[in-house]
Design an enzyme around this catalytic site. Structure first.
Site, PDB file in Angstrom:
ATOM      1  N   TRP A 218       7.777  -5.635   7.712  1.00  0.00           N
ATOM      2  CA  TRP A 218       6.478  -5.086   7.327  1.00  0.00           C
ATOM      3  C   TRP A 218       6.620  -3.624   6.908  1.00  0.00           C
ATOM      4  CZ3 TRP A 218       3.451  -1.007   9.095  1.00  0.00           C
ATOM      5  CH2 TRP A 218       2.135  -0.974   8.627  1.00  0.00           C
ATOM      6  N   HIS A 219       7.526  -2.912   7.548  1.00  0.00           N
ATOM      7  CA  HIS A 219       7.697  -1.490   7.241  1.00  0.00           C
ATOM      8  C   HIS A 219       8.440  -1.264   5.932  1.00  0.00           C
ATOM      9  CE1 HIS A 219       6.539  -0.962  11.486  1.00  0.00           C
ATOM     10  NE2 HIS A 219       6.196   0.244  11.119  1.00  0.00           N
ATOM     11  N   GLY A 220       9.161  -2.236   5.452  1.00  0.00           N
ATOM     12  CA  GLY A 220       9.845  -2.031   4.184  1.00  0.00           C
ATOM     13  C   GLY A 220      10.837  -3.134   3.874  1.00  0.00           C
TER      14      GLY A 220
END
Length: 475
Positions: A330-332
């Site tokens: 989700w963060h990258g």
């Protein structure tokens, strides 16, 4: 346009709040929707159509799910509602997958195929990441699932839903506000003086945290993490890690503070997103305090549907690791983010397996362990490659040595030293401790003077054009 820019602080926000006060209750949602879409347009004009499509698509699917949710006896969820939920999930995840992960997927397909002598079997797709897409896609998913579960009733007003989905204080950097969090206030709401005072206080504190602390740490963190591995040594590695550890906390919590403050000035109460995570005494405790709305989202919409802790010990560990892999993604779109998620998931599994929190281990020791895991995790999170991350970690624990000609004085300044001291102190509830020891009149005087000073100092730094990165373009 970001919250800490002079355009937002001195033009957009004051103009919006004045208009919000002047227009009647009937027109406030129209104002919010219009202003929010304009706010998004200023930050990402090309991505605006994606946000609008997300608003219209999720509204329509949610309305249909609600309509077909119950069969005649009112006891079972209909098959049509389930199909519509699947369509809605596919709609949201395909938008997120294409814009955020298609480049990552095509690159890795080519890397794998190259191992078998077939390089470049698919074209690498490069797509510009729309601003805040991870936040508003997760909002859409939570809305559809909650309607399907019967937790909330779908709104029949596109204006109300558009207001919820585009609400600019939480649109690009969280907290992840669910529809049910503000459903009662969306049709109409009142703003009393206490909410305005509380909102201004939260906003100014967040503004100062971002500009005076996070941006100060960012200069050093970015400089050190951009150094070639061969130019790092023990001191610079630790300074870079410490700077980034404080930067990401004060940056992210600052945006949450500003969002919550603006919400209060508009009549909304957004959920809290941080609760002094660096005072945690376990990684499980850390995730109860860090990005609380994201942790709650993954718990309710991934961990519990997978079976949670109802699947036995092994199943629970697998579910936890799956959740943290997704948290990293989700963060990258990078394997370092996946590894960061697994890093945290691994320690949570170990803590659960050993029942560490109930072993009677002294709190100071558990705090040192937790902070070490978190700091080394941030090194992995911030590094562009595994080689760079592992080299930096090895320097930090003395397994490697670096050049002696790079000394801390090259990166340390009086401003950074002061910021590190203040940041470390404010990572604990010192403010609350001091406030509780002041009388009401003392709190009022100290608050007015303190907030005024913080706003002036932060404003001066913003107007000077100082370095102010926006971390969430990667998210």
């Amino acid at each position: 346009m970001v919250f800490s820019s002079y355009l937002f602080i001195f033009l957009f926000l004051p103009a919006f709040l004045i208009a919000y006060k002047l227009v009647g209750h009937r027109f406030r949602n129209i104002l919010i929707l219009t202003a929010s879409l304009y706010f998004y347009y200023l930050g990402d004009a090309k991505g605006l159509w994606i946000l609008i499509a997300a608003i219209v698509g999720n509204f329509a699917i949610g309305y249909l799910i609600d309509r077909f949710r119950e069969v005649e006896d009112g006891k079972q969820v209909s098959a049509m509602a389930r199909r519509l939920l699947i369509v809605g999930l596919f709609f949201n995840l395909s938008v997120l997958g294409y814009f955020k992960y298609v480049g990552f997927i095509t690159e890795n397909i080519n890397l794998i195929s190259a191992k078998f002598g077939h390089p470049s079997v698919v074209p690498v797709v490069s797509v510009l990441l729309p601003l805040g897409i991870s936040f508003f896609v997760f909002q859409g998913i939570s809305y559809l699932v909650d309607v399907y579960r019967g937790t909330i009733q779908a709104t029949k007003s596109l204006l109300i839903f558009g207001t919820f989905k585009s609400l600019f204080p939480q649109l690009i950097a969280g907290p992840i506000v669910r529809y049910r969090d503000i459903a009662a206030e969306l049709p109409d709401r009142s703003v009393n003086p206490d909410m305005v005072v509380e909102g201004i206080t939260r906003f100014v504190i967040g503004f100062a945290k971002k500009v005076l602390l996070a941006d100060t740490f960012a200069v050093t963190a970015d400089a050190i993490f951009s150094l070639p591995a061969s130019e790092l040594n023990f001191g610079t590695a630790w300074l870079g890690a410490a700077s980034y550890t404080l930067q990401i906390y004060f940056d992210f919590s600052a945006y949450s503070d500003m969002a919550i403050g603006m919400g209060l000035m508009m009549g909304f109460r957004f959920p809290e997103n941080f609760n002094y995570p660096y005072k945690s005494t376990s990684i499980r405790d850390f995730w109860r305090r860090w990005h609380i709305t994201l942790s709650g989202w993954f718990r309710d919409y991934v961990y519990v549907p997978l079976g949670g802790n109802r699947t036995g010990a092994v199943g629970t560990y697998v579910n936890l690791l799956a959740v943290f892999i997704l948290t990293g993604l989700w963060h990258g779109a990078s394997w370092t983010f996946v590894a960061w998620g697994l890093w945290h998931g691994f320690f949570i599994v170990i803590e659960r397996f050993t029942n560490m929190e109930n072993r009677g281990i002294p709190s100071p020791l558990r705090w040192v362990y937790t902070l070490a895991v978190v700091v080394f995790g941030w090194v992995l999170f911030r590094s562009e490659t595994f080689d760079h991350a592992f080299h930096m970690m090895a320097l930090m624990v003395g397994l490697r040595t670096g050049p002696e000609n790079y000394v801390l004085a090259e990166y340390m300044s009086p401003a950074l030293g002061l910021a590190l001291g203040v940041g470390a102190l404010l990572s604990f509830p010192v403010y609350r401790w001091l406030r509780d020891r002041l009388s009401s009149n003392q709190q009022l005087c100290a608050g007015l003077l303190g907030l005024s000073a913080l706003f002036v100092l932060a404003s001066m730094k913003v107007l000077s054009g100082a370095y102010s990165p926006f971390l969430y373009f990667r998210f």
